[in-house]
Design a protein around this motif. Structure first.
Motif, PDB file in Angstrom:
ATOM      1  N   VAL A  46     -23.744  31.999  16.086  1.00 22.82           N
ATOM      2  CA  VAL A  46     -24.464  30.718  16.104  1.00 22.82           C
ATOM      3  C   VAL A  46     -25.728  30.824  15.257  1.00 22.82           C
ATOM      4  O   VAL A  46     -26.053  29.941  14.462  1.00 22.82           O
ATOM      5  N   GLU A  69     -18.687  12.734   6.278  1.00 27.01           N
ATOM      6  CA  GLU A  69     -19.197  12.697   7.649  1.00 27.01           C
ATOM      7  C   GLU A  69     -18.070  13.045   8.636  1.00 27.01           C
ATOM      8  O   GLU A  69     -18.261  13.842   9.551  1.00 27.01           O
ATOM      9  N   ARG A  72     -17.254  16.717   8.468  1.00 26.04           N
ATOM     10  CA  ARG A  72     -18.268  17.512   9.161  1.00 26.04           C
ATOM     11  C   ARG A  72     -18.082  17.421  10.670  1.00 26.04           C
ATOM     12  O   ARG A  72     -18.209  18.411  11.385  1.00 26.04           O
ATOM     13  N   GLU A  73     -17.806  16.204  11.151  1.00 23.89           N
ATOM     14  CA  GLU A  73     -17.611  16.051  12.592  1.00 23.89           C
ATOM     15  C   GLU A  73     -16.425  16.874  13.061  1.00 23.89           C
ATOM     16  O   GLU A  73     -16.471  17.487  14.128  1.00 23.89           O
ATOM     17  N   PHE A  76     -17.737  20.683  12.899  1.00 24.13           N
ATOM     18  CA  PHE A  76     -18.798  21.105  13.820  1.00 24.13           C
ATOM     19  C   PHE A  76     -18.528  20.672  15.252  1.00 24.13           C
ATOM     20  O   PHE A  76     -18.722  21.438  16.184  1.00 24.13           O
ATOM     21  N   VAL A  77     -18.110  19.413  15.437  1.00 25.58           N
ATOM     22  CA  VAL A  77     -17.964  18.920  16.806  1.00 25.58           C
ATOM     23  C   VAL A  77     -16.628  19.356  17.403  1.00 25.58           C
ATOM     24  O   VAL A  77     -16.584  19.978  18.460  1.00 25.58           O
ATOM     25  N   VAL A  78     -15.536  19.056  16.702  1.00 27.79           N
ATOM     26  CA  VAL A  78     -14.233  19.281  17.321  1.00 27.79           C
ATOM     27  C   VAL A  78     -13.879  20.772  17.333  1.00 27.79           C
ATOM     28  O   VAL A  78     -13.563  21.334  18.379  1.00 27.79           O
ATOM     29  N   LEU A  80     -15.845  23.650  16.360  1.00 29.84           N
ATOM     30  CA  LEU A  80     -16.841  24.577  16.903  1.00 29.84           C
ATOM     31  C   LEU A  80     -17.356  24.138  18.267  1.00 29.84           C
ATOM     32  O   LEU A  80     -17.602  24.954  19.144  1.00 29.84           O
ATOM     33  N   GLY A  81     -17.538  22.826  18.447  1.00 27.36           N
ATOM     34  CA  GLY A  81     -18.150  22.341  19.686  1.00 27.36           C
ATOM     35  C   GLY A  81     -17.174  22.272  20.844  1.00 27.36           C
ATOM     36  O   GLY A  81     -17.565  22.461  21.986  1.00 27.36           O
ATOM     37  N   ILE A  82     -15.907  21.982  20.584  1.00 28.12           N
ATOM     38  CA  ILE A  82     -14.960  21.814  21.684  1.00 28.12           C
ATOM     39  C   ILE A  82     -13.941  22.953  21.723  1.00 28.12           C
ATOM     40  O   ILE A  82     -13.851  23.686  22.707  1.00 28.12           O
ATOM     41  N   PHE A  84     -13.616  25.909  20.224  1.00 26.52           N
ATOM     42  CA  PHE A  84     -14.126  27.278  20.317  1.00 26.52           C
ATOM     43  C   PHE A  84     -14.554  27.626  21.752  1.00 26.52           C
ATOM     44  O   PHE A  84     -14.051  28.599  22.335  1.00 26.52           O
ATOM     45  N   PRO A  85     -15.452  26.822  22.397  1.00 27.66           N
ATOM     46  CA  PRO A  85     -15.815  27.188  23.770  1.00 27.66           C
ATOM     47  C   PRO A  85     -14.636  27.109  24.744  1.00 27.66           C
ATOM     48  O   PRO A  85     -14.542  27.943  25.647  1.00 27.66           O
ATOM     49  N   VAL A  86     -13.738  26.141  24.550  1.00 28.01           N
ATOM     50  CA  VAL A  86     -12.623  26.018  25.498  1.00 28.01           C
ATOM     51  C   VAL A  86     -11.793  27.298  25.505  1.00 28.01           C
ATOM     52  O   VAL A  86     -11.469  27.845  26.562  1.00 28.01           O
TER      53      VAL A  86
END
Lengths: 224, 827
Positions: A46, A69, A72-73, A76-78, A80-82, A84-86
């Motif tokens: 990170v 845009e 990028r979403e 980063f969002v789908v 890396l943000g969702i 990856f942590p799941v």
């Protein structure tokens, strides 16, 4: 930083959960080291992303078209943000669940049962079947699982022997059962780990794990 | 009218009284917001000094700096002050100060309530400080677990200060939450649809809704524990049918959402400041909003992760463990959306950005250790050790203090109209960052080595000496950093030179006004067509000052703004605010008398205080009335709008709705407590079951039915132009029948000090009794209104409000009757 501290103080100490002396504490210590390595990798990743944002070579003008845009979403969002942590969390949860199940008190022929009752400044232990009691020192056989049935005579306390197992609370009106086991004979420090007012800092006890001969002596001998 | 003339006229209408006197009568959100922030910062310093005392105590083994009696007060007050008197009020102050400016309007929905909330906060917080000065401060830890905090093991007044003082302070949180919800949904610039709201408003809305649903369990728990302490009702005593675990459930039902109530506003600050620091817009606005909402929902499903060691079955724990780790997903969405924003724009290392980077480093570590402690077996080891203390400081300092420092440096020019001159901020940041990590990284380690939370001393042979010394040295470095921040801000406020109007090149509306902000915010209200109105139209401030927006013509000395449609932002009605008044401070003082007489056990003064509160509340509402109809008025842009007093959904209706959401959560928590005790507590079933008599049920149900029929009839009659005195009188009589039934039942309940069952029934019926009295007061108020000629078809707002309260009474009253009967049917 962690490495320096490790070098400074090591993992030892009479109350260190990182110097396990029983199967439960050892499982949890392993869990810790696995999580520490995983956390360090994620942290570095990170931070590298943040640093890279400052170091990135730039085009003359940043692009803001809807297509950029959306891309990028997605990244980063789908991703890396969702996603990856799941993935990481599911793996960790499964691992934690397996270990947690393994630490539960289950019926086995070799299990020894003791009752523990806390009151402010003392722990009283009784040994069903042996007709014995002891105060502030819990006697157990080494190498055999022991189920401690924990309750309290006054406020909430917690039974904790860091080198043997996790902690479990002593709650008025309830009895909680904790499985502990010591690999080898010896003396292990225990703590009352729920704040109970003045005197809390010194509210400690000891667990003495006996070899088979010592345990036989303790079981037969009417005195401590 | 020229811009300067308009400024003078508006200032005459909107400004607070000059000087010291103005502090007590101001209802202006800019003033009250600043009061909140300064007071909260003073509490932060007090809490910080306590933290320094803790670190001084633990720096060496065998410390004799403070004995356990004093030390227990120190750490209890440190936690209590930081949570309740610093973090939450800082959010309130920031939101109160900023939101109307961000939303392009002139004030919040209920200016007098803003002020009342502040005074409750100040008075309640002062009560706790007094206890500390007298050496009788709360000493049971900030989460106050009974039985340790119960009447048997803590007979002193210390715990009462916590229970009563914090409940008093929570009035301000509830007031702010109701007000922020209504303000964000209904008081925006025309044209600002929900999807064009500044991102901070979304975060504030979610946070306010969480306060409404998160705080009631704590307030209930505090009331129950105080009832146990003062009157012996045994809710938490195992041998009398109570259960100390009930407190833990109620406390953490509040306590976990609390963490996100603290984090979300800070995330709102980052989502606002970070894009400006990168000269771009926030990546994934919709995703970020969705993540904040998801976080709010999830945060109510994981309170049990504070109770992993209480003996709850492992499979149940596993569910809460999964929910707890799942929180990392919406948090991850936000973190990576921010990193994506960094990549999208051109990040510049201004001072606010430094603190945002401090946030990234600290909060990511805090999040990762958070996932660790959410794993059940690991928590069995580290629960109640210094590891958890370290983790929560990474989350709260990283997730709140760093963002707030970023926010302070970002908005300071907006507040003062000055620009930074001295360069102390960078040094302060370095000291805080280094000091913080030294202190708390070390604390993780010493926790793993077995150091428990809340011990006042330890032995050299425990092996913790070096690590603790490192930690204490770090904390003093951090304290120096905080001291320099204060110095920096004070020097800035006093001496810096005038600055430009929009120093950061931001696109949001708080920079589209004169700075420092005038009392009226905007000389005329903008029409908003995008998320960054100022970026689209750099001349906007000038055009607003010229009166080219809405409400550019000051009228009859009235403080006017617009109410808009919730989703589209289309203007709906014209709102006239009350002006400066000392009513809020008087009301807060009377509320304080109520709490003080409970604390000191001067029970004879309680009815006096309650009557005083009721009288002031009567006056409070009465002042809003008009004796003549208001004609629809032009508001600019060729639009004519009716007065908000004639709306079915008036400002008061909206406020009541949100207040009832909180009230309903309170009532739901009470029912949860009842069911919990019945199913989990030892010592059940009770010696004998209580049954409402047939007469009580018949009269109760009939009276409730008449009440709701009466209010509906009154609403219809008024709308048709009649004077509904007969219906209101019938309603009033029916309400008194409800009061009588509740009173008879309460008198019949056997010895409530002997079993938690009777104690719970007493609280349930008492709850119904209180609401019946309240509704009765409202009926009486409406009767007075009708007789004084203050009602008409276009002045009907109060009828719909009383209708809401009446329906709430009917619903809860029926549920209370059912709760008294149901267990009986099952056994």
């Amino acid at each position: 930083m962690m490495a320096t501290l490790l070098a400074l103080s090591g993992c030892g100490g009479p109350l260190s959960m990182l110097d396990p002396a029983g199967p439960a504490a050892r499982d949890i210590a392993t869990l810790w080291w696995v999580m520490l390595v995983g956390a360090l990798l994620i942290f570095v990743f990170v931070l590298a992303l943040v640093v890279a944002a400052f170091r990135r070579p730039r085009t003359a003008a940043p692009t803001h078209s809807p297509r950029d845009e959306a891309a990028r979403e997605r990244l980063f969002v789908v991703t890396l943000g969702i996603a990856f942590p799941v993935v990481v969390l599911l793996a960790l949860l499964a691992y934690g669940l397996v270990i947690g199940e393994r630490l539960l008190p289950r019926d086995e022929p070799s299990v020894v049962r003791v009752d523990a009752q806390a009151r402010r400044s003392t722990w009283d232990f009784t040994y069903p079947g042996l007709g014995r009691t002891s105060r502030n020192v819990l006697h157990i056989p080494a190498g055999r699982p022991v189920d401690v049935a924990i309750t309290t005579a006054d406020v909430i306390h917690s039974f904790w022997v860091p080198r043997l197992a996790g902690k479990l609370d002593a709650i008025p009106g309830h009895i909680n059962v904790l499985r502990i086991e010591a690999d080898r004979p010896g003396t292990y420090s225990g703590l009352s780990a729920e704040f109970s007012g003045p005197g809390y800092s010194h509210f400690k006890f000891e667990v003495v794990a006996h070899d088979p001969a010592g345990w036989a002596d303790f079981s037969e001998d009417g005195t401590e | 009218m020229r811009a300067l003339e308009r400024h003078r006229k508006l200032t005459a209408i909107w400004s607070s009284e000059p000087g010291f006197r103005g502090w007590f009568s101001t209802v202006n959100h800019t003033d009250v917001g600043k009061l909140f922030l300064v007071t909260a910062f003073v509490f932060f310093l007090i809490g910080g000094i306590l933290a320094m005392l803790i670190r001084a105590q633990l720096a060496t083994p065998h410390s004799a700096f403070a004995g356990p009696e004093i030390y227990n007060q120190i750490f209890t007050m440190h936690g209590t002050i930081m949570m309740f008197l610093f973090a939450i009020p800082t959010f309130e102050g920031l939101a109160i100060y900023l939101l109307p400016k961000l939303l392009g309007t002139r004030d919040l929905a209920y200016p007098r309530l803003t002020s009342y909330g502040y005074w409750c906060y100040l008075f309640g917080g002062s009560m706790l400080l007094v206890s500390m000065v007298l050496g009788i401060a709360p000493n049971g830890g900030w989460f106050m677990y009974p039985p340790l905090t119960g009447p048997i093991y803590s007979p002193g007044i210390n715990t009462d200060f916590w229970l009563i003082g914090i409940t008093f302070v929570e009035i301000s949180a509830m007031a702010a939450a109701v007000e922020l919800c209504v303000s964000i949904l209904k008081y925006r610039a025309p044209g600002m649809s929900l999807d064009k709201m500044p991102i901070f408003a979304w975060y504030a809305l979610v946070t306010a809704l969480m306060i409404l649903t998160g705080f009631p369990p704590l307030i209930l728990g505090s009331i129950l524990l105080e009832l146990e302490r003062a009157f012996g009702l045994p809710f938490f005593q195992a041998d009398l049918g109570g259960d100390s675990l009930l407190w833990q459930h109620l406390f953490w039902l509040f306590g976990h959402p609390e963490v996100y109530i603290i984090f979300l506003p800070a995330a709102g600050v980052i989502s606002t400041v970070l894009p400006v620091m990168c000269r771009t817009t926030l990546l994934g606005y919709g995703w970020v909003v969705a993540a904040a909402v998801a976080l709010a929902f999830l945060s109510f499903a994981l309170w049990v992760h504070h109770m992993f060691t209480t003996g709850i079955p492992h499979m149940s724990l596993a569910l809460f463990s999964a929910a707890s780790t799942l929180v990392a997903v919406p948090t991850g969405v936000q973190i990576f959306a921010w990193i994506g924003t960094l990549w999208k724009g051109r990040p510049e290392l201004h001072l606010p950005m430094l603190h945002i980077l401090g946030f990234f480093v600290t909060f990511v570590i805090g999040g990762l250790t958070g996932v660790m402690v959410a794993v059940v077996p690991f928590d069995w080891q580290v629960h109640d050790t210094a590891f958890v203390t370290a983790h929560l400081h990474y989350v709260l300092f990283g997730g709140f203090v760093f963002p707030i420092l970023a926010g302070i440096y970002y908005w300071l020019p907006q507040v003062t109209g000055r620009k930074r001159f001295f360069r102390l901020g960078e040094i302060a940041f370095a000291l805080i960052f280094i000091g913080f990590h030294l202190t708390f990284l070390a604390m993780h380690w010493v926790g793993l080595l077995g150091q428990r939370r809340r011990i006042d001393t330890y032995l050299p042979e425990d092996g913790w000496t070096t690590v603790n010394l490192v930690s204490s040295v770090g904390s003093f470095i951090m304290a120096m950093g905080i001291a320099i921040v204060i110095l920096d801000v004070v020097v800035h406020v006093l001496t810096a030179t005038r600055g430009p109007r929009n120093p950061w090149g931001a696109g949001t509306l708080e920079w589209a006004m004169i700075i420092p902000p005038p009392a009226y915010n905007f000389a005329s209200l903008p029409h908003v067509a995008s998320r960054d109105p100022l970026a689209d139209d750099p001349d906007l401030p000038l055009r607003l000052a010229r009166g080219e927006g809405y409400l550019g013509e000051p009228r009859e000395g009235r403080r006017e703004t617009l109410m808009v449609d919730v989703s589209s932002g289309a203007p709906e009605a014209l709102v006239v605010y009350p002006a400066n008044t000392r009513l809020p401070v008087a009301m807060a003082a009377m509320t304080g008398l109520f709490f003080l007489s409970l604390l000191l056990k001067f029970y004879w003064a309680v009815p006096i205080a309650l009557a005083g509160v009721a009288a002031l509340a009567w006056r409070w509402v009465w002042q809003l009335g008009r004796s003549v109809d208001e004609a629809p008025a032009p508001v600019g842009h060729g639009i004519t709008l009716p007065s908000a007093l004639g709306a079915d959904r008036s400002p008061g209706w909206w406020g009541t709705s949100f207040l009832l959401v909180a009230n309903g959560t309170f009532f739901g928590s009470l029912l949860f407590g009842f069911a919990f005790l019945w199913t989990v507590a030892p010592g059940w079933p009770p010696p004998a079951l209580f049954e409402a008599s047939l007469g009580e049920i018949a009269v109760g149900v009939a009276a409730l039915a008449v009440t709701v029929a009466a209010v509906e009839s009154a609403v219809r009659t008024n709308r048709a132009g009649g004077r509904p005195l007969a219906a209101l009188l019938a309603g009033l009589i029916a309400v008194f029948c409800v009061v009588a039934v509740c009173a008879v039942m309460m008198a019949r309940i056997p010895a409530p000090t002997e079993h938690a069952y009777y104690a719970t029934l007493l609280v349930l019926t008492g709850y119904a009794l209180f609401h019946a009295l309240l509704t009765g007061l409202m009926f009486a108020f409406l009767i007075a209104r009708v007789r004084a000629g203050f009602t008409s078809p276009s002045r009907r707002a109060e009828f719909t409000i009383v209708s809401l309260w009446t329906k709430y009474l009917v619903l809860t009253g029926a549920l209370v009757l059912a709760a008294c009967q149901l267990p009986d049917l099952f056994t």
